[in-house]
Design a protein around this motif. Sequence first.
Motif, PDB file in Angstrom:
ATOM      1  N   SER A 104      71.079  57.402  67.818  1.00 35.43           N
ATOM      2  CA  SER A 104      71.700  56.248  67.168  1.00 35.43           C
ATOM      3  C   SER A 104      72.973  55.818  67.891  1.00 35.43           C
TER       4      SER A 104
ATOM      5  N   ARG B 130      75.760  52.626  61.720  1.00 37.73           N
ATOM      6  CA  ARG B 130      74.818  53.402  62.544  1.00 37.73           C
ATOM      7  C   ARG B 130      73.574  52.551  62.811  1.00 37.73           C
ATOM      8  N   TYR B 131      73.290  52.344  64.092  1.00 33.40           N
ATOM      9  CA  TYR B 131      72.127  51.572  64.521  1.00 33.40           C
ATOM     10  C   TYR B 131      71.119  52.508  65.187  1.00 33.40           C
ATOM     11  N   GLU B 132      69.920  52.538  64.699  1.00 33.71           N
ATOM     12  CA  GLU B 132      68.897  53.401  65.279  1.00 33.71           C
ATOM     13  C   GLU B 132      68.411  52.838  66.617  1.00 33.71           C
TER      14      GLU B 132
ATOM     15  N   LYS C 241      65.221  52.839  69.241  1.00 29.65           N
ATOM     16  CA  LYS C 241      63.796  53.120  69.427  1.00 29.65           C
ATOM     17  C   LYS C 241      63.302  52.415  70.680  1.00 29.65           C
TER      18      LYS C 241
ATOM     19  N   ALA D  85      71.314  50.892  60.034  1.00 32.77           N
ATOM     20  CA  ALA D  85      70.530  51.707  59.108  1.00 32.77           C
ATOM     21  C   ALA D  85      71.414  52.293  58.015  1.00 32.77           C
TER      22      ALA D  85
ATOM     23  N   THR E  29      73.738  60.888  59.416  1.00 32.10           N
ATOM     24  CA  THR E  29      72.562  60.059  59.180  1.00 32.10           C
ATOM     25  C   THR E  29      72.790  59.053  58.061  1.00 32.10           C
TER      26      THR E  29
END
Length: 406
Positions: A84, A100-102, A104, A113, A150
């Motif tokens: 993240s 918080r940015y995930e 992928k 998120a 998280t």
Amino acid sequence: MKSYKSLFLMAAFGLMLSGCGDDSGSNASSDDQGNSDGQKYVFSFMMETSQYVGIGSLSDDQAKIVKDFTEAPNSGSVMYFNGSVYVLAADNAMNSTLSRYEVKDGKMADKAAATAKFTGTQSIAMKFVDKNKMYVEQALGDKITALDPTTLKETANIDLSKYIDEENGALSTVPGSSVIRDDKMFVCLNQFVDFTNMIAGPNASVAIIDTKTDKVDKVISSDKVSALGGMDDMNGTASFVDEKGDVYFYSNASYGFVEGYKEGWVRVKKGESEFDKDWIFRMNEAEYDGKKTNNNHLMVGGTYMGNGKFMGFFGNFEDPTNFNNYEWNFVVVDVYKKTIKKLDLSPTIPWFAPSIHLDADGKSVLVGHADKKGGAIYRYDIASEKVTKEMDVTTGTAYYIVPVKD
């Protein structure tokens, strides 16, 4: 109150942006541009009162990729941890948001998120303990908050108010630069005595916090140097742990604003919890650029490269008109040999300290740079001491260059 950077940033970027477009003036080679072998980075580019955050490669066209980046206030830190991107930014009312940015498939999500809010405390520094705990330092709140990395839910608050150095006129502890060694977090307390002029305390002060219990073990102090680190050391790197397990801290003596304040490096040796009384390194007494003594002051921010070598930023604020002048240099400081060496890059403005980041392989350092001719990102190879250009920066100014590494 704003951070040091925020006070003068608008004028600084006005100057820089007016000069962007041409190649940056230095002797650095550009033959190896884009040699990062597919390595991804979290970039932050500054434009006026905002920073734009996203993921890309050094071979990308910077002006194109920044158009898709996420906007955040310019006062704040950017980190990558455990899949993240974390952005901790403060507004002009001293309110901060941690997002918080995930990540992928090498891309950063458009929406956060999880978020956490901190009201009226100018929170711009964060530290990760492990996958289950992180800390946010509330610089103007005399507090450090533990969160789940998280969910960003608070799990504990560490009260620092009883450690205000009232004897020396401090109004607040102002936690800043920090480092973790053996489950203990060493946090520099700036102990502000003057908020109007952003003056830290006359002595060194460090809180030692047990990361297992979220309790303060003790606060240690020294009168050999003035306040260590900085409240806006957003990389948390005005302190570091070397391979021996010794912790080093730097004091820039409130940038030389106060007569009688002492600058220099001090340390806490491995297995100990007090300052080493027999060791100090005053950089203003070291040879630099052909002179035996100097009155520069290392900017907070930088990175430890190993073997006692630290890449930092050198200049001074003794002339209050030089905040936006191209007078500051990237330097390699050897705390073992007590030497200072200037990099082969043209002088730049003071606010590039957070752009100094060790690359994922630990063999080189990436730095953002700009002068009157333009902006760029450069790579410093630690072994060869060679500087090469990696990316032209024509939109805004390179700020954070964080390798994506789990």
